[in-house]
Design a protein around this motif. Structure first.
Motif, PDB file in Angstrom:
ATOM      1  N   UNK A  98       0.784  -1.291  -0.003  1.00 48.36           N
ATOM      2  CA  UNK A  98      -0.022   0.074  -0.044  1.00 48.36           C
ATOM      3  C   UNK A  98       0.950   1.126  -0.273  1.00 48.36           C
ATOM      4  N   UNK A  99       2.304   1.278  -0.137  1.00 49.44           N
ATOM      5  CA  UNK A  99       3.119   2.227  -0.152  1.00 49.44           C
ATOM      6  C   UNK A  99       3.483   2.412  -1.537  1.00 49.44           C
ATOM      7  N   UNK A 100       4.023   3.498  -1.838  1.00 52.10           N
ATOM      8  CA  UNK A 100       4.619   4.093  -3.119  1.00 52.10           C
ATOM      9  C   UNK A 100       6.108   3.398  -3.158  1.00 52.10           C
ATOM     10  N   UNK A 101       6.414   3.057  -4.089  1.00 56.03           N
ATOM     11  CA  UNK A 101       7.884   2.625  -4.429  1.00 56.03           C
ATOM     12  C   UNK A 101       8.901   3.778  -4.207  1.00 56.03           C
ATOM     13  N   UNK A 102      10.157   3.174  -3.691  1.00 56.78           N
ATOM     14  CA  UNK A 102      11.213   4.125  -3.324  1.00 56.78           C
ATOM     15  C   UNK A 102      11.135   5.104  -2.151  1.00 56.78           C
ATOM     16  N   UNK A 103      10.107   5.359  -1.897  1.00 57.03           N
ATOM     17  CA  UNK A 103       9.637   6.438  -0.790  1.00 57.03           C
ATOM     18  C   UNK A 103      10.373   6.028   0.421  1.00 57.03           C
ATOM     19  N   UNK A 104      10.302   4.689   0.724  1.00 57.90           N
ATOM     20  CA  UNK A 104      10.602   3.937   1.955  1.00 57.90           C
ATOM     21  C   UNK A 104      11.352   2.693   1.424  1.00 57.90           C
ATOM     22  N   UNK A 105      11.558   1.792   2.346  1.00 57.68           N
ATOM     23  CA  UNK A 105      12.205   0.499   2.119  1.00 57.68           C
ATOM     24  C   UNK A 105      11.037  -0.663   2.019  1.00 57.68           C
ATOM     25  N   UNK A 106       9.749  -0.319   2.246  1.00 60.25           N
ATOM     26  CA  UNK A 106       8.795  -1.109   2.441  1.00 60.25           C
ATOM     27  C   UNK A 106       8.661  -2.160   1.346  1.00 60.25           C
ATOM     28  N   UNK A 107       8.663  -1.529   0.101  1.00 63.07           N
ATOM     29  CA  UNK A 107       8.307  -2.172  -1.081  1.00 63.07           C
ATOM     30  C   UNK A 107       9.523  -3.342  -1.343  1.00 63.07           C
ATOM     31  N   UNK A 108      10.646  -3.002  -1.228  1.00 68.58           N
ATOM     32  CA  UNK A 108      11.695  -3.877  -1.324  1.00 68.58           C
ATOM     33  C   UNK A 108      11.866  -4.954  -0.168  1.00 68.58           C
ATOM     34  N   UNK A 109      11.303  -4.535   0.870  1.00 67.43           N
ATOM     35  CA  UNK A 109      11.316  -5.652   2.149  1.00 67.43           C
ATOM     36  C   UNK A 109      10.222  -6.569   1.750  1.00 67.43           C
ATOM     37  N   UNK A 110       8.966  -6.160   1.366  1.00 67.28           N
ATOM     38  CA  UNK A 110       7.956  -6.835   1.113  1.00 67.28           C
ATOM     39  C   UNK A 110       8.467  -7.809  -0.136  1.00 67.28           C
ATOM     40  N   UNK A 111       8.695  -7.431  -0.869  1.00 62.69           N
ATOM     41  CA  UNK A 111       9.236  -8.293  -2.188  1.00 62.69           C
ATOM     42  C   UNK A 111      10.308  -9.493  -1.631  1.00 62.69           C
ATOM     43  N   UNK A 112      11.262  -9.012  -0.737  1.00 59.58           N
ATOM     44  CA  UNK A 112      12.258  -9.951  -0.222  1.00 59.58           C
ATOM     45  C   UNK A 112      11.521 -10.996   0.813  1.00 59.58           C
ATOM     46  N   UNK A 113      10.673 -10.472   1.454  1.00 51.71           N
ATOM     47  CA  UNK A 113       9.684 -11.188   2.495  1.00 51.71           C
ATOM     48  C   UNK A 113       8.766 -12.300   1.590  1.00 51.71           C
ATOM     49  N   UNK A 114       8.324 -12.008   0.427  1.00 54.44           N
ATOM     50  CA  UNK A 114       7.744 -12.828  -0.632  1.00 54.44           C
ATOM     51  C   UNK A 114       8.588 -14.160  -0.969  1.00 54.44           C
ATOM     52  N   UNK A 115       9.648 -13.564  -1.668  1.00 55.06           N
ATOM     53  CA  UNK A 115      10.623 -14.626  -2.013  1.00 55.06           C
ATOM     54  C   UNK A 115      10.983 -15.524  -1.069  1.00 55.06           C
ATOM     55  N   UNK A 116      11.299 -15.001   0.153  1.00 55.83           N
ATOM     56  CA  UNK A 116      11.707 -15.840   1.285  1.00 55.83           C
ATOM     57  C   UNK A 116      10.716 -17.058   1.505  1.00 55.83           C
ATOM     58  N   UNK A 117       9.431 -16.272   1.725  1.00 58.40           N
ATOM     59  CA  UNK A 117       8.311 -17.119   2.125  1.00 58.40           C
ATOM     60  C   UNK A 117       7.902 -18.298   1.256  1.00 58.40           C
ATOM     61  N   UNK A 118       8.053 -17.809  -0.204  1.00 55.11           N
ATOM     62  CA  UNK A 118       7.498 -18.943  -1.262  1.00 55.11           C
ATOM     63  C   UNK A 118       8.400 -20.021  -0.946  1.00 55.11           C
ATOM     64  N   UNK A 119       9.504 -20.035  -0.458  1.00 56.43           N
ATOM     65  CA  UNK A 119      10.334 -21.384  -0.308  1.00 56.43           C
ATOM     66  C   UNK A 119       9.565 -22.140   0.735  1.00 56.43           C
ATOM     67  N   UNK A 120       8.899 -21.835   1.662  1.00 56.25           N
ATOM     68  CA  UNK A 120       8.202 -22.639   2.621  1.00 56.25           C
ATOM     69  C   UNK A 120       6.673 -22.774   2.438  1.00 56.25           C
ATOM     70  N   UNK A 121       6.032 -21.717   1.538  1.00 48.32           N
ATOM     71  CA  UNK A 121       4.774 -21.951   1.317  1.00 48.32           C
ATOM     72  C   UNK A 121       4.155 -21.791  -0.002  1.00 48.32           C
ATOM     73  N   UNK A 122       3.307 -22.561  -0.353  1.00 46.22           N
ATOM     74  CA  UNK A 122       2.729 -22.462  -1.605  1.00 46.22           C
ATOM     75  C   UNK A 122       1.472 -21.724  -1.945  1.00 46.22           C
ATOM     76  N   UNK A 123       1.104 -21.223  -0.820  1.00 47.31           N
ATOM     77  CA  UNK A 123      -0.354 -20.458  -0.506  1.00 47.31           C
ATOM     78  C   UNK A 123      -0.105 -19.131  -0.306  1.00 47.31           C
ATOM     79  N   UNK A 124       0.436 -18.379  -1.481  1.00 51.16           N
ATOM     80  CA  UNK A 124       0.725 -16.750  -1.142  1.00 51.16           C
ATOM     81  C   UNK A 124      -0.015 -16.241  -2.196  1.00 51.16           C
TER      82      UNK A 124
END
Length: 118
Positions: free
Chosen positions: A9-35
């Motif tokens: 829900x935040x704009x890209x590049x104004x904070x690190x939230x977008x990048x951190x969210x993407x990193x969290x998705x990629x890490x979580x996808x290794x453990x869960x298929x229900x994303x």
């Protein structure tokens, strides 16, 4: 298996939230298929084509969203009302995502066991 929803829900590049969210998705996808990913409000701008983060001396993490296919993350949703409010169209998005109205987004969120917001 628990259904995990990542809400952007935040704009890209104004904070690190977008990048951190993407990193969290990629890490979580290794453990869960229900994303599922949901882009609402300013978060829909995370998916806009032709961003130039280098012009504000920011790292380009947006192109890494294309890795979602490789990680088999297929449930990607964008809020129609948010696109309209910000003056964007589906054609301006670089990622294949299903555009849903806010009621359908609310239903997707209601079916989640875990919601992480970025």
């Amino acid at each position: 298996m628990k259904k995990i929803t990542f809400v952007f829900s935040s704009t890209p590049h104004s904070t690190a939230q977008g990048r951190e969210g993407l990193d969290a998705i990629l890490a979580t996808s290794a453990y869960s298929e229900s994303l599922q990913l949901v882009f609402v409000g300013d978060g829909v701008s995370q998916l806009l084509k032709q961003q130039q983060p280098q012009s504000i001396l920011s790292r380009d993490y947006i192109s890494a969203f294309r890795l979602l296919d490789l990680y088999e993350v297929e449930e990607i949703y964008v809020c129609r009302e948010s696109l309209n409010e910000l003056g964007f169209t589906e054609q301006q998005l670089f990622l294949d995502a299903e555009v849903l109205d806010s009621e359908e987004i609310a239903h997707k969120l209601a079916t989640s066991d875990v919601i992480l917001r970025f």
